[in-house]
Design a protein around this motif. Structure first.
Motif, PDB file in Angstrom:
ATOM      1  N   ARG A  67      -9.664  27.873  79.887  1.00 21.59           N
ATOM      2  CA  ARG A  67      -9.173  27.546  81.216  1.00 21.59           C
ATOM      3  C   ARG A  67      -7.730  27.051  81.114  1.00 21.59           C
ATOM      4  O   ARG A  67      -7.472  26.031  80.486  1.00 21.59           O
ATOM      5  N   PRO A  68      -6.787  27.742  81.726  1.00 23.27           N
ATOM      6  CA  PRO A  68      -5.408  27.264  81.669  1.00 23.27           C
ATOM      7  C   PRO A  68      -5.252  25.954  82.447  1.00 23.27           C
ATOM      8  O   PRO A  68      -5.952  25.729  83.437  1.00 23.27           O
ATOM      9  N   GLU A  69      -4.328  25.137  81.983  1.00 17.68           N
ATOM     10  CA  GLU A  69      -3.992  23.905  82.693  1.00 17.68           C
ATOM     11  C   GLU A  69      -3.251  24.243  83.984  1.00 17.68           C
ATOM     12  O   GLU A  69      -3.511  23.673  85.036  1.00 17.68           O
ATOM     13  N   SER A  70      -2.307  25.181  83.863  1.00 17.51           N
ATOM     14  CA  SER A  70      -1.569  25.624  85.038  1.00 17.51           C
ATOM     15  C   SER A  70      -0.889  26.942  84.737  1.00 17.51           C
ATOM     16  O   SER A  70      -0.833  27.376  83.584  1.00 17.51           O
ATOM     17  N   SER A  71      -0.387  27.557  85.777  1.00 14.49           N
ATOM     18  CA  SER A  71       0.212  28.877  85.654  1.00 14.49           C
ATOM     19  C   SER A  71       1.414  28.953  86.587  1.00 14.49           C
ATOM     20  O   SER A  71       1.380  28.419  87.700  1.00 14.49           O
ATOM     21  N   VAL A  72       2.470  29.592  86.121  1.00 14.51           N
ATOM     22  CA  VAL A  72       3.717  29.671  86.870  1.00 14.51           C
ATOM     23  C   VAL A  72       4.039  31.127  87.165  1.00 14.51           C
ATOM     24  O   VAL A  72       4.117  31.949  86.245  1.00 14.51           O
ATOM     25  N   ASP A  73       4.257  31.442  88.428  1.00 12.23           N
ATOM     26  CA  ASP A  73       4.691  32.783  88.821  1.00 12.23           C
ATOM     27  C   ASP A  73       6.199  32.886  88.589  1.00 12.23           C
ATOM     28  O   ASP A  73       6.973  32.122  89.158  1.00 12.23           O
ATOM     29  N   LEU A  74       6.604  33.838  87.759  1.00 11.40           N
ATOM     30  CA  LEU A  74       8.022  33.945  87.380  1.00 11.40           C
ATOM     31  C   LEU A  74       8.867  34.721  88.392  1.00 11.40           C
ATOM     32  O   LEU A  74      10.089  34.782  88.256  1.00 11.40           O
ATOM     33  N   ARG A  75       8.239  35.305  89.386  1.00 11.19           N
ATOM     34  CA  ARG A  75       9.016  36.077  90.374  1.00 11.19           C
ATOM     35  C   ARG A  75       9.955  35.138  91.148  1.00 11.19           C
ATOM     36  O   ARG A  75       9.502  34.180  91.773  1.00 11.19           O
ATOM     37  N   GLY A  76      11.250  35.407  91.058  1.00  9.29           N
ATOM     38  CA  GLY A  76      12.231  34.571  91.762  1.00  9.29           C
ATOM     39  C   GLY A  76      12.544  33.262  91.066  1.00  9.29           C
ATOM     40  O   GLY A  76      13.314  32.449  91.582  1.00  9.29           O
ATOM     41  N   ALA A  77      11.962  33.045  89.884  1.00  9.42           N
ATOM     42  CA  ALA A  77      12.212  31.794  89.157  1.00  9.42           C
ATOM     43  C   ALA A  77      13.620  31.799  88.560  1.00  9.42           C
ATOM     44  O   ALA A  77      14.261  32.845  88.435  1.00  9.42           O
ATOM     45  N   LYS A  78      14.103  30.594  88.244  1.00 10.04           N
ATOM     46  CA  LYS A  78      15.432  30.430  87.634  1.00 10.04           C
ATOM     47  C   LYS A  78      15.285  29.666  86.324  1.00 10.04           C
ATOM     48  O   LYS A  78      14.512  28.703  86.238  1.00 10.04           O
ATOM     49  N   LEU A  79      16.071  30.113  85.350  1.00  8.23           N
ATOM     50  CA  LEU A  79      16.022  29.517  84.020  1.00  8.23           C
ATOM     51  C   LEU A  79      17.426  29.033  83.653  1.00  8.23           C
ATOM     52  O   LEU A  79      18.393  29.778  83.818  1.00  8.23           O
ATOM     53  N   HIS A  80      17.515  27.796  83.170  1.00  5.91           N
ATOM     54  CA  HIS A  80      18.815  27.230  82.774  1.00  5.91           C
ATOM     55  C   HIS A  80      18.653  26.372  81.532  1.00  5.91           C
ATOM     56  O   HIS A  80      17.705  25.577  81.470  1.00  5.91           O
ATOM     57  N   TRP A  81      19.587  26.489  80.600  1.00  6.55           N
ATOM     58  CA  TRP A  81      19.648  25.488  79.537  1.00  6.55           C
ATOM     59  C   TRP A  81      19.935  24.145  80.182  1.00  6.55           C
ATOM     60  O   TRP A  81      20.727  24.069  81.134  1.00  6.55           O
ATOM     61  N   ALA A  82      19.283  23.105  79.711  1.00  5.94           N
ATOM     62  CA  ALA A  82      19.350  21.818  80.413  1.00  5.94           C
ATOM     63  C   ALA A  82      19.356  20.653  79.434  1.00  5.94           C
ATOM     64  O   ALA A  82      18.595  19.697  79.581  1.00  5.94           O
ATOM     65  N   ASN A  83      20.223  20.728  78.443  1.00  2.00           N
ATOM     66  CA  ASN A  83      20.244  19.644  77.458  1.00  2.00           C
ATOM     67  C   ASN A  83      20.697  18.310  78.060  1.00  2.00           C
ATOM     68  O   ASN A  83      20.398  17.253  77.512  1.00  2.00           O
ATOM     69  N   GLU A  84      21.364  18.399  79.232  1.00  2.00           N
ATOM     70  CA  GLU A  84      21.797  17.150  79.885  1.00  2.00           C
ATOM     71  C   GLU A  84      20.623  16.428  80.562  1.00  2.00           C
ATOM     72  O   GLU A  84      20.765  15.289  80.989  1.00  2.00           O
ATOM     73  N   LEU A  85      19.478  17.096  80.646  1.00  2.00           N
ATOM     74  CA  LEU A  85      18.334  16.493  81.338  1.00  2.00           C
ATOM     75  C   LEU A  85      17.378  15.775  80.386  1.00  2.00           C
ATOM     76  O   LEU A  85      16.318  15.302  80.807  1.00  2.00           O
ATOM     77  N   SER A  86      17.754  15.702  79.113  1.00  2.00           N
ATOM     78  CA  SER A  86      16.843  15.099  78.141  1.00  2.00           C
ATOM     79  C   SER A  86      17.626  14.568  76.948  1.00  2.00           C
ATOM     80  O   SER A  86      18.710  15.069  76.637  1.00  2.00           O
ATOM     81  N   SER A  87      17.043  13.601  76.284  1.00  2.00           N
ATOM     82  CA  SER A  87      17.602  13.148  75.005  1.00  2.00           C
ATOM     83  C   SER A  87      17.209  14.094  73.871  1.00  2.00           C
ATOM     84  O   SER A  87      17.751  14.009  72.773  1.00  2.00           O
ATOM     85  N   LYS A  88      16.240  14.994  74.154  1.00  2.00           N
ATOM     86  CA  LYS A  88      15.806  15.954  73.138  1.00  2.00           C
ATOM     87  C   LYS A  88      16.794  17.112  73.065  1.00  2.00           C
ATOM     88  O   LYS A  88      17.508  17.398  74.019  1.00  2.00           O
ATOM     89  N   LYS A  89      16.787  17.814  71.916  1.00  2.00           N
ATOM     90  CA  LYS A  89      17.606  19.019  71.803  1.00  2.00           C
ATOM     91  C   LYS A  89      16.790  20.240  72.226  1.00  2.00           C
ATOM     92  O   LYS A  89      15.572  20.169  72.351  1.00  2.00           O
ATOM     93  N   ASN A  90      17.502  21.351  72.465  1.00  2.00           N
ATOM     94  CA  ASN A  90      16.828  22.639  72.731  1.00  2.00           C
ATOM     95  C   ASN A  90      15.921  22.588  73.954  1.00  2.00           C
ATOM     96  O   ASN A  90      14.737  22.936  73.897  1.00  2.00           O
ATOM     97  N   VAL A  91      16.471  22.155  75.080  1.00  2.00           N
ATOM     98  CA  VAL A  91      15.689  22.020  76.317  1.00  2.00           C
ATOM     99  C   VAL A  91      16.181  23.026  77.347  1.00  2.00           C
ATOM    100  O   VAL A  91      17.391  23.162  77.561  1.00  2.00           O
ATOM    101  N   PHE A  92      15.245  23.743  77.955  1.00  2.00           N
ATOM    102  CA  PHE A  92      15.627  24.499  79.154  1.00  2.00           C
ATOM    103  C   PHE A  92      14.717  24.168  80.311  1.00  2.00           C
ATOM    104  O   PHE A  92      13.614  23.665  80.142  1.00  2.00           O
ATOM    105  N   LYS A  93      15.254  24.426  81.511  1.00  2.00           N
ATOM    106  CA  LYS A  93      14.533  24.133  82.753  1.00  2.00           C
ATOM    107  C   LYS A  93      14.129  25.426  83.427  1.00  2.00           C
ATOM    108  O   LYS A  93      14.930  26.357  83.543  1.00  2.00           O
ATOM    109  N   LEU A  94      12.893  25.466  83.858  1.00  2.00           N
ATOM    110  CA  LEU A  94      12.367  26.591  84.632  1.00  2.00           C
ATOM    111  C   LEU A  94      12.040  26.083  86.025  1.00  2.00           C
ATOM    112  O   LEU A  94      11.288  25.113  86.174  1.00  2.00           O
TER     113      LEU A  94
END
Ligand code: I3P
Length: 128
Positions: free
Chosen positions: A66-93
Motif C-alpha cells: 500500500r503506497p503512503e501517497s502518490s503524486v500526479d506529475l502532470r503539470g508538476a514543476k521541479l526545481h533544485w532547492a538547496n536554499e530550502l534546506s541545510s541538507k545538500k542535493n535537495v529538489f522541490k516538486l
C-alpha cells in the motif's frame, strides 16, 4: 513507445530510496518531517512507500503493497532547492494542486538521475 505505454500496466521508470519531506499541502505550508521513503516513478505518477526496508522494485504492483501517497506529475514543476534546506542535493516538486515535496540524497549522481528522470516524465506529459 513500448507496448506497455499503450494501456494496462504502466511502465516502471525508476525506483529507489530517497529522503523526503512534504512542505506544503494545497498551498498551505507544513512543518518539515524528513524521513526515508521508497520512491517509485511509474507511468505518470511518483509513488511513495513508507517502509523502505520491506520494499523492492516490484512492490508498487497492485496488491503487493500500500503506497503512503502518490503524486500526479502532470503539470508538476521541479526545481533544485538547496536554499530550502541545510541538507545538500535537495529538489522541490510542486504539483498542480499545490502540494510540495522536498526530495534529497547524499549521493550526487543518484539525485541528479532522479531529477532528470522526473523532469523527462513532466516534459512528456507537457507535450501530450
Ligand atoms: C526542523 C528539522 C529539519 C530542518 C528544519 C527544522 O526542526 O531540523 O530537519 O530542515 O529546518 O526546522 P524540527 O525537527 O524541530 O521541526 P532541513 O533538514 O531541511 O534543514 P528549516 O526550518 O530551516 O526548514
Amino acid at each position: 513507445s513500448s507496448p506497455d505505454s499503450e494501456g494496462g500496466t504502466p511502465e516502471l521508470e525508476k525506483a529507489g530510496l530517497l529522503n523526503k519531506t512534504k512542505i506544503a499541502e494545497g498551498g498551505r505550508k507544513l512543518r518539515k518531517n524528513w524521513s526515508p521513503s521508497w520512491v517509485v516513478l511509474v507511468g505518470n505518477s511518483l509513488v511513495f512507500f513508507k517502509d523502505p526496508k520491506s520494499q523492492t522494485p516490484a512492490s508498487w504492483r497492485p496488491g503487493n503493497s500500500r503506497p503512503e501517497s502518490s503524486v500526479d506529475l502532470r503539470g508538476a514543476k521541479l526545481h533544485w532547492a538547496n536554499e530550502l534546506s541545510s541538507k545538500k542535493n535537495v529538489f522541490k516538486l510542486r504539483t498542480v494542486t499545490g502540494n510540495e515535496f522536498l526530495l534529497q540524497s547524499e549521493t550526487d549522481s543518484l539525485i541528479k538521475e532522479w531529477f532528470i528522470t522526473i523532469q523527462s516524465v513532466i516534459d512528456r506529459l507537457d507535450r501530450e
